[in-house]
Design an enzyme around this catalytic site. Structure first.
Site, PDB file in Angstrom:
ATOM      1  N   ASP A  93      -3.024  -1.157  10.274  1.00 57.31           N
ATOM      2  CA  ASP A  93      -3.105  -1.108   8.805  1.00 57.31           C
ATOM      3  C   ASP A  93      -3.798  -2.336   8.222  1.00 57.31           C
ATOM      4  OD1 ASP A  93      -2.000   1.366   8.361  1.00 57.31           O
ATOM      5  OD2 ASP A  93       0.030   0.622   7.974  1.00 57.31           O
ATOM      6  N   ALA A 143       9.091  -0.655   5.806  1.00 55.80           N
ATOM      7  CA  ALA A 143       9.315   0.332   4.752  1.00 55.80           C
ATOM      8  C   ALA A 143       8.211   1.367   4.622  1.00 55.80           C
ATOM      9  CB  ALA A 143       9.479  -0.401   3.416  1.00 55.80           C
ATOM     10  N   GLY A 144       7.108   1.226   5.398  1.00 60.14           N
ATOM     11  CA  GLY A 144       5.976   2.127   5.219  1.00 60.14           C
ATOM     12  C   GLY A 144       5.042   1.685   4.113  1.00 60.14           C
ATOM     13  N   LYS A 176       0.843  -1.201   0.000  1.00 60.54           N
ATOM     14  CA  LYS A 176       0.000   0.000   0.000  1.00 60.54           C
ATOM     15  C   LYS A 176       0.871   1.242   0.000  1.00 60.54           C
ATOM     16  CE  LYS A 176       0.746   1.455   4.442  1.00 60.54           C
ATOM     17  NZ  LYS A 176       1.329   2.788   4.789  1.00 60.54           N
TER      18      LYS A 176
END
Length: 283
Positions: free
Chosen positions: A136, A97-98, A10
């Site tokens: 998330d 990594a985000g 994402k």
């Protein structure tokens, strides 16, 4: 029986931190979308009543610290499943990594185990369960493009973002989301216009969308890791339509309508960072 589930990465098109909640979390307003960089989960029943996690990344935990393990254990406990399961995770998404790598694997495991064990759970029910693992995960259960509010548990699908090329660049470091949020100072925070971003997506207006992408956490992570700003500057120099850090970082992405520009950015950053990818947005 064997189930295969794709677990796409994402990106945050918009991430706004509204205030700190009484439960210690921050109230968020985000727009996320999924891109065609994905892990692949192979899920199969085994005779022994245990959970076995296998992965192609040696440094990843395969015990109860693993989000996929936690997802399987939640479903087994809640629904009285006495069958064992083996989940093989082929990682392609960079770790820490985000990009939601652990969360999207968890979401894929929930979807796949729901099918394997014929639980008949809706995406909404799977998202509620996923929230117990990570904030998330609910978004990743749904995927595509969505508005996310609360601490991550409220997911409202919206139309797909305008299709484009996305260049992902992860510098050689990891970022702790918890540490970034601890440094949030509400007085100094930049607040992106999430309503305008959502409106641009509804209108399928790529140019307007690229002008209003934004991330409240970006300045905090750049302060700790100036290389993120250097990557953004290089991307713009090579012709990016927009650049932004995803999540709490450190991955930075560039949006491009033209493949030739995406290729130029890829070539220009490949020597600067090891992990560089050109992908499409998902429809």
């Amino acid at each position: 029986m064997e189930i295969i589930e794709k677990a796409p990465a994402k990106i945050n098109l918009g991430l706004d931190v509204l205030h700190k909640r009484s439960d210690g979390y921050h109230e968020l307003e985000m727009i996320m979308s999924s891109v065609d960089l994905a892990d692949r989960l192979t899920i199969e029943e085994i005779a022994e009543d245990k959970i076995i996690i296998e992965t192609n990344r040696a440094f990843l935990p395969v015990d109860e610290r693993n989000h996929v393990y936690q997802a399987a254990m939640l479903l087994k406990t809640r629904y009285g499943i006495d069958q064992g399961v083996r989940v093989s995770i082929k990682k392609s998404i960079p770790v820490a990594a985000g990009l939601g790598g652990g969360s999207t694997d968890c979401a894929a495991a929930l979807r796949g185990l729901n099918r394997l064990w014929n639980l008949g759970l809706s995406l909404e029910e799977l998202a509620d369960i996923g929230m117990e693992v990570g904030t998330d995960v609910p978004y990743c259960v749904y995927g595509k493009t969505a508005l996310i509010t609360g601490k991550g548990e409220k997911v409202t699908p919206i139309p797909d973002m305008p299709q484009c090329w996305v260049v992902l660049v992860k510098p050689r470091m990891s970022v702790s989301t918890g540490k970034v949020f601890k440094e949030v100072n509400m007085e100094e925070l930049h607040h992106p216009d999430i309503a305008e971003l959502q409106s641009a997506i509804y209108d399928n207006d790529y140019q307007r969308m690229t002008q209003v992408v934004g991330n409240s956490l970006e300045a905090i992570t750049i302060k700790r890791h100036p290389i993120i700003q250097q990557i953004k500057d290089r991307m713009l120099k090579y012709g990016a339509d927009a650049t932004l850090m995803s999540g709490s970082g450190p991955t930075v992405y560039a949006l491009c309508q033209q493949h030739s520009r995406a290729q130029r950015i890829y070539n220009g950053l490949k020597g600067f960072c090891d992990e560089v990818y050109i992908v499409r947005t998902l429809k």
